[in-house]
Design a protein around this motif. Structure first.
Motif, PDB file in Angstrom:
ATOM      1  N   LYS A   1      46.189  44.532  38.101  1.00 11.94           N
ATOM      2  CA  LYS A   1      47.343  44.154  38.922  1.00 11.94           C
ATOM      3  C   LYS A   1      47.143  44.586  40.374  1.00 11.94           C
ATOM      4  CE  LYS A   1      50.976  44.104  35.384  1.00 11.94           C
ATOM      5  NZ  LYS A   1      52.225  44.743  34.914  1.00 11.94           N
ATOM      6  N   LYS A   2      46.443  45.698  40.549  1.00 13.64           N
ATOM      7  CA  LYS A   2      46.244  46.233  41.894  1.00 13.64           C
ATOM      8  C   LYS A   2      45.079  45.552  42.614  1.00 13.64           C
ATOM      9  CE  LYS A   2      45.491  50.663  44.254  1.00 13.64           C
ATOM     10  NZ  LYS A   2      44.219  50.355  44.923  1.00 13.64           N
ATOM     11  N   ASP A   3      43.983  45.335  41.905  1.00 17.35           N
ATOM     12  CA  ASP A   3      42.753  44.871  42.538  1.00 17.35           C
ATOM     13  C   ASP A   3      42.370  43.438  42.200  1.00 17.35           C
ATOM     14  OD1 ASP A   3      42.643  47.371  43.547  1.00 17.35           O
ATOM     15  OD2 ASP A   3      40.926  48.055  42.398  1.00 17.35           O
ATOM     16  N   GLY A   4      43.103  42.813  41.283  1.00 14.28           N
ATOM     17  CA  GLY A   4      42.784  41.438  40.931  1.00 14.28           C
ATOM     18  C   GLY A   4      41.731  41.333  39.835  1.00 14.28           C
ATOM     19  N   ARG A   5      41.372  40.122  39.527  1.00 12.95           N
ATOM     20  CA  ARG A   5      40.497  39.859  38.387  1.00 12.95           C
ATOM     21  C   ARG A   5      39.056  40.296  38.600  1.00 12.95           C
ATOM     22  NH1 ARG A   5      42.392  33.805  36.397  1.00 12.95           N
ATOM     23  NH2 ARG A   5      44.566  34.355  35.917  1.00 12.95           N
ATOM     24  N   LYS A   6      38.704  40.682  39.812  1.00 15.75           N
ATOM     25  CA  LYS A   6      37.315  41.060  40.064  1.00 15.75           C
ATOM     26  C   LYS A   6      36.876  42.259  39.233  1.00 15.75           C
ATOM     27  CE  LYS A   6      38.493  43.936  44.070  1.00 15.75           C
ATOM     28  NZ  LYS A   6      38.305  44.130  45.533  1.00 15.75           N
ATOM     29  N   ILE A   7      37.832  43.072  38.761  1.00 16.73           N
ATOM     30  CA  ILE A   7      37.437  44.239  37.968  1.00 16.73           C
ATOM     31  C   ILE A   7      36.799  43.816  36.646  1.00 16.73           C
ATOM     32  CG2 ILE A   7      39.356  45.558  38.923  1.00 16.73           C
ATOM     33  CD1 ILE A   7      40.354  45.655  35.906  1.00 16.73           C
ATOM     34  N   TYR A   8      37.130  42.609  36.174  1.00 20.53           N
ATOM     35  CA  TYR A   8      36.584  42.170  34.890  1.00 20.53           C
ATOM     36  C   TYR A   8      35.117  41.779  34.982  1.00 20.53           C
ATOM     37  CZ  TYR A   8      41.434  42.204  33.424  1.00 20.53           C
ATOM     38  OH  TYR A   8      42.716  42.600  33.141  1.00 20.53           O
ATOM     39  N   LYS A   9      34.558  41.764  36.181  1.00 18.83           N
ATOM     40  CA  LYS A   9      33.142  41.480  36.352  1.00 18.83           C
ATOM     41  C   LYS A   9      32.307  42.760  36.384  1.00 18.83           C
ATOM     42  CE  LYS A   9      34.069  37.251  38.999  1.00 18.83           C
ATOM     43  NZ  LYS A   9      33.867  36.542  40.297  1.00 18.83           N
ATOM     44  N   GLN A  10      32.979  43.915  36.384  1.00 15.86           N
ATOM     45  CA  GLN A  10      32.266  45.181  36.460  1.00 15.86           C
ATOM     46  C   GLN A  10      31.748  45.586  35.080  1.00 15.86           C
ATOM     47  OE1 GLN A  10      35.058  47.889  38.243  1.00 15.86           O
ATOM     48  NE2 GLN A  10      35.265  46.668  40.104  1.00 15.86           N
ATOM     49  N   PRO A  11      30.502  46.104  34.991  1.00 13.78           N
ATOM     50  CA  PRO A  11      29.900  46.461  33.701  1.00 13.78           C
ATOM     51  C   PRO A  11      30.749  47.425  32.872  1.00 13.78           C
ATOM     52  CG  PRO A  11      28.239  46.495  35.418  1.00 13.78           C
ATOM     53  CD  PRO A  11      29.557  46.297  36.108  1.00 13.78           C
ATOM     54  N   LEU A  12      31.346  48.435  33.509  1.00 11.81           N
ATOM     55  CA  LEU A  12      32.148  49.410  32.772  1.00 11.81           C
ATOM     56  C   LEU A  12      33.385  48.754  32.175  1.00 11.81           C
ATOM     57  CD1 LEU A  12      32.234  52.352  31.963  1.00 11.81           C
ATOM     58  CD2 LEU A  12      33.437  52.873  34.094  1.00 11.81           C
ATOM     59  N   THR A  13      33.981  47.842  32.915  1.00 13.42           N
ATOM     60  CA  THR A  13      35.143  47.119  32.397  1.00 13.42           C
ATOM     61  C   THR A  13      34.747  46.268  31.196  1.00 13.42           C
ATOM     62  OG1 THR A  13      36.090  46.997  34.614  1.00 13.42           O
ATOM     63  CG2 THR A  13      36.978  45.491  32.972  1.00 13.42           C
TER      64      THR A  13
END
Length: 206
Positions: free
Chosen positions: A143-155
């Motif tokens: 919600k804070k940073d947008g969908r780009k976090i779902y591209k991160q390996p840890l996510t």
């Protein structure tokens, strides 16, 4: 802000580390001396006082390879989810979460009907409670940073781990008692997320 940033907070996850070491120690002890399982796990009859506590750290009386795999699967959830929760919520809250889920797990096992000879071992119910907090954190970061976090390996790792845990919650993979026990972890996790919602928000923003 991604998950990596949250993990870089300086707070040492003392509680999670202690519980992890206890699980490894108990599993090693029952591997070296298999008879110790009967003194550490919790059964439906005549338990020693220590067994009401130590059941949380042993990992079944399966053949040794499966026993270590059981431990490994639990640690794959306990370490990343527990460390994240402790970085965000602090030692005391995570210790409270462990203690509450221990008490709930113990109560369910003692008072729900079960098959003769039933026993309980493992910390996976606590892992399910921590997994709920991890899922809530992902939602808040998205919600804070947008969908780009779902591209991160840890996510991606988190999502795979969470989906894998959810896939095990079915009558084929678990008995009725095991389902009730693991569902209790989810319930405790939801309660913790509601009670500590503002604390999570402040920790993620800071």
């Amino acid at each position: 802000m991604g998950l990596r940033t949250l993990y870089q907070k300086k707070k040492v996850p003392f509680v999670t580390i202690v519980f992890t070491l206890l699980c490894i120690t108990a599993c090693s002890a029952t591997y070296i001396k298999p008879y110790l399982y009967n003194y550490l796990a919790l059964f439906d009859h005549e338990n020693r006082t220590n067994q009401y506590i130590t059941f949380l750290f042993v990992h079944g009386n399966e053949p040794h390879g499966i026993q270590w795999m059981h431990l490994g699967m639990n640690l794959l959830g306990l370490l990343p989810f527990g460390i994240l929760a402790e970085k965000l919520l602090g030692h005391i809250r995570v210790a409270v979460l462990f203690l509450v889920e221990w008490g709930v797990t113990l109560g369910i096992f003692l008072f729900l009907p079960k098959d003769p000879g039933a026993n309980i071992a493992g910390i996976s119910t606590v892992v399910y409670a921590l997994a709920v907090l991890a899922a809530v954190c992902l939602i808040k970061i998205a919600k804070k940073d947008g969908r780009k976090i779902y591209k991160q390996p840890l996510t991606i790792f988190f999502l795979v781990e969470l989906l894998g845990m959810l896939s095990l919650l079915n009558p084929i993979a678990m008995s009725g008692l095991a389902l009730a026990l693991h569902a209790s972890g989810i319930a405790v996790g939801v309660l913790a997320a509601v009670l500590w919602n503002k604390k999570l928000d402040r920790a993620i923003i800071s």
